[in-house]
Design a protein around this motif. Structure first.
Motif, PDB file in Angstrom:
ATOM      1  N   PHE A 170       0.820  -1.254  -0.024  1.00 37.83           N
ATOM      2  CA  PHE A 170      -0.122  -0.130  -0.126  1.00 37.83           C
ATOM      3  C   PHE A 170       0.950   1.198   0.111  1.00 37.83           C
ATOM      4  CE2 PHE A 170      -2.500  -3.355   1.903  1.00 37.83           C
ATOM      5  CZ  PHE A 170      -3.896  -3.160   1.123  1.00 37.83           C
ATOM      6  N   LYS A 171       0.411   2.510  -0.380  1.00 38.62           N
ATOM      7  CA  LYS A 171       1.005   3.742  -0.550  1.00 38.62           C
ATOM      8  C   LYS A 171       0.137   4.645  -0.111  1.00 38.62           C
ATOM      9  CE  LYS A 171       1.014   4.660  -5.129  1.00 38.62           C
ATOM     10  NZ  LYS A 171       1.864   4.941  -6.597  1.00 38.62           N
ATOM     11  N   VAL A 172       0.389   5.830   0.252  1.00 37.97           N
ATOM     12  CA  VAL A 172      -0.421   7.088   0.641  1.00 37.97           C
ATOM     13  C   VAL A 172       0.312   8.108  -0.333  1.00 37.97           C
ATOM     14  CG1 VAL A 172      -1.120   8.742   2.333  1.00 37.97           C
ATOM     15  CG2 VAL A 172      -0.851   6.381   2.893  1.00 37.97           C
ATOM     16  N   GLN A 173      -0.601   8.803  -1.045  1.00 41.35           N
ATOM     17  CA  GLN A 173      -0.295   9.907  -1.739  1.00 41.35           C
ATOM     18  C   GLN A 173      -1.481  10.803  -2.070  1.00 41.35           C
ATOM     19  OE1 GLN A 173       1.004   7.744  -5.469  1.00 41.35           O
ATOM     20  NE2 GLN A 173       0.029   9.341  -6.487  1.00 41.35           N
ATOM     21  N   VAL A 174      -1.126  11.914  -2.718  1.00 42.58           N
ATOM     22  CA  VAL A 174      -2.200  12.835  -3.043  1.00 42.58           C
ATOM     23  C   VAL A 174      -2.946  12.473  -4.225  1.00 42.58           C
ATOM     24  CG1 VAL A 174      -2.734  15.375  -3.746  1.00 42.58           C
ATOM     25  CG2 VAL A 174      -0.801  14.907  -2.142  1.00 42.58           C
ATOM     26  N   ASN A 175      -4.289  12.544  -4.175  1.00 41.45           N
ATOM     27  CA  ASN A 175      -4.987  11.828  -5.396  1.00 41.45           C
ATOM     28  C   ASN A 175      -4.975  12.950  -6.225  1.00 41.45           C
ATOM     29  OD1 ASN A 175      -7.074  10.954  -7.133  1.00 41.45           O
ATOM     30  ND2 ASN A 175      -8.723  10.535  -5.480  1.00 41.45           N
ATOM     31  N   PRO A 176      -4.590  12.872  -7.510  1.00 44.12           N
ATOM     32  CA  PRO A 176      -4.906  13.690  -8.677  1.00 44.12           C
ATOM     33  C   PRO A 176      -6.067  14.110  -9.114  1.00 44.12           C
ATOM     34  CG  PRO A 176      -3.945  11.687  -9.399  1.00 44.12           C
ATOM     35  CD  PRO A 176      -4.047  11.539  -7.859  1.00 44.12           C
ATOM     36  N   GLU A 177      -7.035  13.336  -8.690  1.00 41.55           N
ATOM     37  CA  GLU A 177      -8.531  13.428  -9.130  1.00 41.55           C
ATOM     38  C   GLU A 177      -9.046  14.311  -7.923  1.00 41.55           C
ATOM     39  OE1 GLU A 177     -10.091   9.745 -10.058  1.00 41.55           O
ATOM     40  OE2 GLU A 177      -8.446   9.524 -11.411  1.00 41.55           O
ATOM     41  N   GLY A 178      -8.544  14.487  -6.665  1.00 42.12           N
ATOM     42  CA  GLY A 178      -9.160  15.076  -5.687  1.00 42.12           C
ATOM     43  C   GLY A 178      -9.015  16.590  -5.577  1.00 42.12           C
ATOM     44  N   LYS A 179      -9.718  17.172  -4.670  1.00 45.36           N
ATOM     45  CA  LYS A 179      -9.698  18.688  -4.620  1.00 45.36           C
ATOM     46  C   LYS A 179      -8.666  19.058  -3.427  1.00 45.36           C
ATOM     47  CE  LYS A 179     -14.394  19.215  -5.938  1.00 45.36           C
ATOM     48  NZ  LYS A 179     -15.723  19.777  -5.430  1.00 45.36           N
ATOM     49  N   GLY A 180      -7.809  20.121  -3.808  1.00 43.61           N
ATOM     50  CA  GLY A 180      -6.732  20.449  -2.868  1.00 43.61           C
ATOM     51  C   GLY A 180      -5.825  19.329  -2.646  1.00 43.61           C
ATOM     52  N   ASN A 181      -5.267  19.024  -1.430  1.00 46.04           N
ATOM     53  CA  ASN A 181      -4.281  18.324  -1.260  1.00 46.04           C
ATOM     54  C   ASN A 181      -4.662  16.978  -0.460  1.00 46.04           C
ATOM     55  OD1 ASN A 181      -1.364  17.892  -1.286  1.00 46.04           O
ATOM     56  ND2 ASN A 181      -1.036  18.753   0.643  1.00 46.04           N
ATOM     57  N   THR A 182      -5.662  16.348  -0.926  1.00 46.03           N
ATOM     58  CA  THR A 182      -6.295  15.005  -0.515  1.00 46.03           C
ATOM     59  C   THR A 182      -5.476  13.970  -0.725  1.00 46.03           C
ATOM     60  OG1 THR A 182      -8.421  16.052  -0.927  1.00 46.03           O
ATOM     61  CG2 THR A 182      -8.467  13.861  -0.452  1.00 46.03           C
ATOM     62  N   ARG A 183      -4.824  13.355   0.567  1.00 44.74           N
ATOM     63  CA  ARG A 183      -4.182  12.348   0.358  1.00 44.74           C
ATOM     64  C   ARG A 183      -4.903  11.173   0.523  1.00 44.74           C
ATOM     65  NH1 ARG A 183       0.983  12.662   0.423  1.00 44.74           N
ATOM     66  NH2 ARG A 183       1.454  10.800   1.619  1.00 44.74           N
ATOM     67  N   CYS A 184      -4.757  10.007   0.012  1.00 48.55           N
ATOM     68  CA  CYS A 184      -5.451   8.780  -0.023  1.00 48.55           C
ATOM     69  C   CYS A 184      -4.764   7.553   0.199  1.00 48.55           C
ATOM     70  CB  CYS A 184      -6.854   8.703  -0.956  1.00 48.55           C
ATOM     71  SG  CYS A 184      -6.245   8.899  -2.492  1.00 48.55           S
ATOM     72  N   PHE A 185      -5.379   6.263   0.374  1.00 49.35           N
ATOM     73  CA  PHE A 185      -4.709   4.997   0.216  1.00 49.35           C
ATOM     74  C   PHE A 185      -4.849   4.478  -1.236  1.00 49.35           C
ATOM     75  CE2 PHE A 185      -6.292   5.137   4.767  1.00 49.35           C
ATOM     76  CZ  PHE A 185      -5.118   5.019   5.402  1.00 49.35           C
ATOM     77  N   TYR A 186      -3.729   3.953  -1.396  1.00 50.27           N
ATOM     78  CA  TYR A 186      -3.605   3.023  -2.674  1.00 50.27           C
ATOM     79  C   TYR A 186      -3.056   1.701  -2.480  1.00 50.27           C
ATOM     80  CZ  TYR A 186      -3.873   7.310  -5.650  1.00 50.27           C
ATOM     81  OH  TYR A 186      -4.036   8.537  -6.148  1.00 50.27           O
ATOM     82  N   VAL A 187      -3.807   0.909  -3.299  1.00 53.05           N
ATOM     83  CA  VAL A 187      -3.410  -0.498  -3.327  1.00 53.05           C
ATOM     84  C   VAL A 187      -2.201  -0.841  -4.328  1.00 53.05           C
ATOM     85  CG1 VAL A 187      -3.820  -3.035  -3.852  1.00 53.05           C
ATOM     86  CG2 VAL A 187      -5.665  -1.455  -2.850  1.00 53.05           C
ATOM     87  N   ILE A 188      -1.011  -1.361  -4.067  1.00 52.22           N
ATOM     88  CA  ILE A 188      -0.113  -1.377  -5.101  1.00 52.22           C
ATOM     89  C   ILE A 188      -0.338  -3.131  -5.546  1.00 52.22           C
ATOM     90  CG2 ILE A 188       2.518  -1.493  -5.355  1.00 52.22           C
ATOM     91  CD1 ILE A 188       2.444   0.367  -3.093  1.00 52.22           C
TER      92      ILE A 188
END
Length: 106
Positions: A73-91
């Motif tokens: 897993f990783k955490v990063q800013v979602n490019p589709e989100g508004k502002g600086n929204t960080r979310c979880f990603y399954v790798i």
């Protein structure tokens, strides 16, 4: 009456308490300095990884989110989100990744 939530053996008395735990994990990975766009950071704590695997399995679109499997897993800013929204990603094992909303898993 509140509905308790159980994720990977962690018992939460309310959905709000489970949300707070997800946010705690999310904020534990603020992004690697100099990591570039989206500031990705791998989830390295084994307890967090196990929790996130159980969490994403609760997603209404779990089959799509998990895809060919989970290598981490990783955490990063979602490019589709508004502002600086960080979310979880399954790798995935092939190196690709898919973001998921922890709120959809609760």
């Amino acid at each position: 009456m509140a509905n308790p939530v159980n994720i990977n053996g962690e018992q939460f008395p309310t959905k709000a308490a489970a949300t707070a735990r997800c946010q705690e994990i999310l904020h534990a990975y603020p992004g690697e300095p100099g990591s570039g766009a989206g500031q990705p950071q791998d989830v390295t704590d084994a307890t967090h990884t196990a929790f996130l695997a159980a969490l994403v399995a609760r997603h209404p679109e779990a089959d799509e989110k998990i895809g060919a499997g989970i290598s981490g897993f990783k955490v990063q800013v979602n490019p589709e989100g508004k502002g600086n929204t960080r979310c979880f990603y399954v790798i995935h094992p092939d190196g690709g990744s898919t973001h998921f909303s922890f709120r959809s898993c609760l």
